[in-house]
Design a protein around this motif. Structure first.
Motif, short mmCIF file in Angstrom:
data_model
loop_
_atom_site.label_atom_id
_atom_site.label_comp_id
_atom_site.label_asym_id
_atom_site.label_seq_id
_atom_site.Cartn_x
_atom_site.Cartn_y
_atom_site.Cartn_z
N VAL A 121 0.83 -1.21 0.00
CA VAL A 121 0.00 0.00 0.00
C VAL A 121 0.87 1.27 0.00
N MET A 122 1.96 1.23 0.76
CA MET A 122 2.84 2.42 0.80
C MET A 122 3.44 2.71 -0.59
N ASP A 124 2.04 2.04 -3.35
CA ASP A 124 0.95 2.65 -4.13
C ASP A 124 0.78 4.12 -3.75
N TRP A 125 0.77 4.41 -2.46
CA TRP A 125 0.67 5.82 -2.01
C TRP A 125 1.77 6.65 -2.68
N LYS A 128 1.49 7.12 -6.43
CA LYS A 128 0.47 8.14 -6.76
C LYS A 128 1.02 9.53 -6.48
N MET A 129 1.78 9.66 -5.39
CA MET A 129 2.36 10.98 -5.06
C MET A 129 3.29 11.47 -6.14
N CYS A 139 -2.47 -1.26 -7.03
CA CYS A 139 -3.91 -0.97 -6.92
C CYS A 139 -4.58 -0.88 -8.30
N TRP A 365 5.30 4.97 6.19
CA TRP A 365 3.96 5.23 6.73
C TRP A 365 4.01 6.39 7.73
N LEU A 368 5.01 9.75 5.88
CA LEU A 368 3.94 10.30 5.02
C LEU A 368 2.79 10.83 5.87
N ARG A 369 2.49 10.15 6.98
CA ARG A 369 1.36 10.62 7.81
C ARG A 369 1.73 11.84 8.63
N ILE A 373 1.69 15.15 2.44
CA ILE A 373 2.33 15.43 1.14
C ILE A 373 2.78 16.89 1.07
#
Ligand code: PLP
Length: 481
Positions: A121-122, A124-125, A128-129, A139, A365, A368-369, A373
């Protein structure tokens, strides 16, 4: 009786260390960037053998300033301008503590499902960024996906091995009579003479020929140069199979002509790997994505969040459009590593060289959190702005010249004059030890590289570093006269 650290001692030790770390980083400017120790300085400072009896953690704390710090090069000092940055942030440090506590070895999904699933998932994040094409992302529902490698060097080698597997498969289908050894002996890969040394090394480790092509007058590898080399090799009976384009070279942060290279690679069925180790972080800012124009033609893409994206080493993000080439090439499946869910989630052991892997996605994670961004974008933009400020200071002094276009956080500059005088300047700067730079050379011109590295760098730091460079230059120039 086994005496080991208990939880209450760990709490005290850990809290003390967190305080030490925060103090270290907040006051790092007060330290000389380069240590003044001689090789072998450390051995006399500690006993010759390991202690027979356990010591107190307080004794370790006391030794940090005595034994370790005198020999540390302070990479996170705002006066450190060498190489490229290496990431550092509080969220990533805390994530590493948790990773150390869980201490799993996430080689397969079942070995620790969270370790694999957070990584998927990271990536993918992150993809996308950066605005990566959909077919690199898990994804998307296609074959593509991302993985965290230890370093960009590993990513280049892994991509080369995937490319080798793909080409071997194609050639064998077309020429069943050819042996593996015969095919491997004919494989040839391509890169620019300006690419990182790890690309040449990947060729050596992968046992294939790698051609280092000449870039154009702007130091960029172009499509026509690549096509000409491929055609010559085809005529000589060789098998072109792999090319590495660099977005942000190590010497001068130059961007190869990906828009031209991609179509050539696709035309000749050559696997295109993109090495954006340092500069890739800038694609988080949409205004820099023009520099990766043509990325949709690549087979694999890699950049290091552990360089410029505030994540502590090691965290090298790699995406592949079709990881099955790796999975097939690297798949050895002993019974003790098999599990019932095979196939429904990636078993990352097939995507990398070692078997073992740490829970590195926690660092992504947390970073990024806790930054979001927008703050990561602000960090990149600020550092590029500071590089341009340094550039303007250099340009305002007629004794100096800028040698390459400044696009990211690297400024290449030199004193107008001979290579020797610039070598003397660098020696003087590093000898004074207050700031640290490394040089490079392109087409026999020696220059100094000034990189904005520390996340704590402010305009005043850049001005301080420039003052230091000017003072060193004054000393060199007056000495010479
Ligand atoms: N590629 C480029 C363009 C680099 O600048 C570097 C290091 O600076 C590397 C690869 C090697 O990175 P790593 O240490 O992650 O292998």
């Amino acid at each position: 009786m086994l005496v080991e650290m208990e939880a209450n001692q760990f709490r005290e030790f850990g809290k003390e260390m967190i305080d030490y770390v925060a103090n270290y980083l907040e006051n790092i400017r007060d330290r000389r960037v380069l240590p003044i120790v001689e090789p072998g300085y450390l051995r006399p400072l500690i006993p010759e053998t390991a202690p027979e009896k356990p010591e107190k953690w307080e004794d370790i704390m006391k030794d940090l300033e005595r034994v370790i710090m005198p020999g540390v090069t302070h990479w996170h000092s705002p006066r450190f301008h060498a190489y490229y940055p290496t990431g550092n942030s509080y969220p990533a440090i805390v994530a590493d503590i948790l990773s150390g506590a869980i201490a799993c070895i996430g080689f397969s999904w079942i070995a620790s499902p969270a370790c694999t699933e957070l990584e998927v998932v990271m990536l993918d994040w992150l993809g996308k960024m950066l605005g990566l094409p959909e077919d690199f992302l898990a994804c998307s529902g296609g074959k593509g996906g991302g993985v965290i490698q230890g370093t960009a060097s590993e990513a280049t080698l892994v991509a080369l091995l995937g490319a080798k597997a793909r080409t071997m498969d194609i050639i064998k289908k077309e020429n069943p009579e050819m042996s593996d050894a015969e095919i491997i002996g004919k494989l040839v890969g391509y890169t620019s003479s300006q690419s990182h040394s790890s690309v040449e090394r990947a060729g050596l480790l992968g046992g294939i020929k790698m051609h280092a092509l000449q870039p154009d007058e702007y130091n960029k590898l172009t499509g026509p140069t690549l096509e000409k080399a491929i055609q010559e090799d085809l005529e000589a009976g060789l098998i072109p199979f792999y090319a590495v384009a660099t977005l942000g070279t190590t010497s001068s942060c130059t961007f190869d002509r990906l828009d031209e290279i991609g179509p050539v690679c696709n035309k000749y069925n050559v696997w295109l790997h993109v090495d954006a180790a340092y500069a890739g972080s800038a694609f988080i800012c949409p205004e820099y994505r023009y520099l990766m124009k043509g990325i949709e033609r690549a087979d694999s893409f890699n950049f290091n969040p552990h360089k410029w994206m505030l994540v502590n080493f090691d965290c090298s993000a790699m995406w592949l459009k079709d990881p099955t080439w790796l999975v097939n090439a690297f798949n050895v499946d002993p019974l003790y590593l098999k599990h019932d869910q095979q196939g429904s989630a990636p078993d990352y052991r097939h995507w990398q060289i070692p078997l073992g892997r740490r829970f590195r996605s926690l660092k992504l994670w947390f970073v990024l959190r806790l930054y979001g961004i927008e703050n990561i974008q602000a960090h990149i933009r600020k550092q590029i702005g500071l590089a341009h400020h340094f550039e303007s200071l250099v340009k305002a002094d007629g004794r100096f010249e800028i040698t390459q276009e400044v696009t990211m956080g690297l400024v290449c500059f030199r004193l107008k004059g001979s290579n020797e005088i610039n070598e003397a300047l660098l020696k003087r700067i590093n000898g004074r030890g207050l700031i640290h730079l490394v040089p490079s050379k392109i087409k026999d011109t020696y220059f100094l590289r000034m990189v904005v590295c520390s996340r704590m760098t402010e305009k005043s730091d850049i001005e301080g570093s420039w003052k230091e460079i000017k003072e060193a230059a004054n000393e060199i120039l007056t000495k010479k006269e």
